[in-house]
Design a protein around this motif. Structure first.
Motif, mmCIF file in Angstrom:
data_model
loop_
_atom_site.group_PDB
_atom_site.id
_atom_site.type_symbol
_atom_site.label_atom_id
_atom_site.label_comp_id
_atom_site.label_asym_id
_atom_site.label_seq_id
_atom_site.Cartn_x
_atom_site.Cartn_y
_atom_site.Cartn_z
ATOM 1 N N SER A 31 33.428 33.181 36.933
ATOM 2 C CA SER A 31 34.694 33.298 36.222
ATOM 3 C C SER A 31 35.312 34.679 36.360
ATOM 4 O O SER A 31 36.428 34.915 35.892
ATOM 5 C CB SER A 31 34.504 32.976 34.733
ATOM 6 N N SER A 84 38.510 36.562 44.551
ATOM 7 C CA SER A 84 38.613 35.666 43.405
ATOM 8 C C SER A 84 37.231 35.118 43.027
ATOM 9 O O SER A 84 36.268 35.249 43.777
ATOM 10 C CB SER A 84 39.560 34.514 43.725
ATOM 11 N N ARG A 109 37.948 39.207 34.261
ATOM 12 C CA ARG A 109 38.110 37.761 34.108
ATOM 13 C C ARG A 109 39.458 37.347 34.684
ATOM 14 O O ARG A 109 40.449 38.047 34.552
ATOM 15 C CB ARG A 109 38.026 37.368 32.634
ATOM 16 N N GLY A 110 39.454 36.183 35.304
ATOM 17 C CA GLY A 110 40.706 35.648 35.792
ATOM 18 C C GLY A 110 40.982 36.012 37.231
ATOM 19 O O GLY A 110 40.095 36.336 38.003
#
Length: 123
Positions: free
Chosen positions: A31, A52, A100-101
C-alpha cells in the motif's frame, strides 16, 4: 508508519554498478509507494526515482533515466535501486522513503525515511 533500512552502498569506479536495497518492516507494504532520494555534500536532497505500490508505475529524474532502475518485491517487503553506468556526480547519500498512496517526486510528500547509505563514485 513503516520502518526502512537501506543497504548496498559503497565505493565504485565510474562506469560501474551498484544495487541498493531498502527493507521495510510494518504492515501492508504494497500500500506504500516507495521513493529513492539522494543528497550530495553541500546540496539539497533531490528526487531520484519512485515506484507505485504495485510496481506498475515508475518515475525517474532526468539525470538517471536509462541508467537507474527502481523495482520492488512485495513478497519480501523490499525496494531496489539498480544503478548502472555510475558517474562521479552520482556520489551522495541515498535515502529510501515511503508514502501511502500514489507515488510523488517531492520529499515532503514522504513520511517514512531510512537512515541513508553512502554511494561514492570515483573517476
Amino acid at each position: 508508519q513503516v520502518q526502512l533500512e537501506e543497504s548496498g552502498g559503497g565505493l565504485v569506479q565510474a562506469g560501474g554498478s551498484l544495487r541498493l536495497s531498502c527493507a521495510a518492516s510494518g504492515r501492508t507494504f504494497s500500500s506504500y509507494s516507495m521513493g529513492w532520494f539522494r543528497q550530495a555534500p553541500g546540496k539539497e536532497r533531490e528526487f531520484v526515482a519512485a515506484i507505485s505500490g504495485s510496481g506498475g508505475t515508475t518515475y525517474y529524474t532526468d539525470s538517471v533515466k536509462g541508467r537507474f532502475t527502481i523495482s520492488r518485491d512485495n513478497s519480501n517487503d523490499t525496494t531496489y535501486l539498480q544503478m548502472n553506468s555510475l558517474k562521479p556526480e552520482d556520489t551522495a547519500v541515498y535515502y529510501c522513503a515511503a508514502r501511502r498512496g500514489i507515488p510523488r517526486i517531492t520529499q515532503y510528500d514522504f513520511g517514512s525515511w531510512g537512515q541513508g547509505t553512502q554511494v561514492s563514485v570515483s573517476s
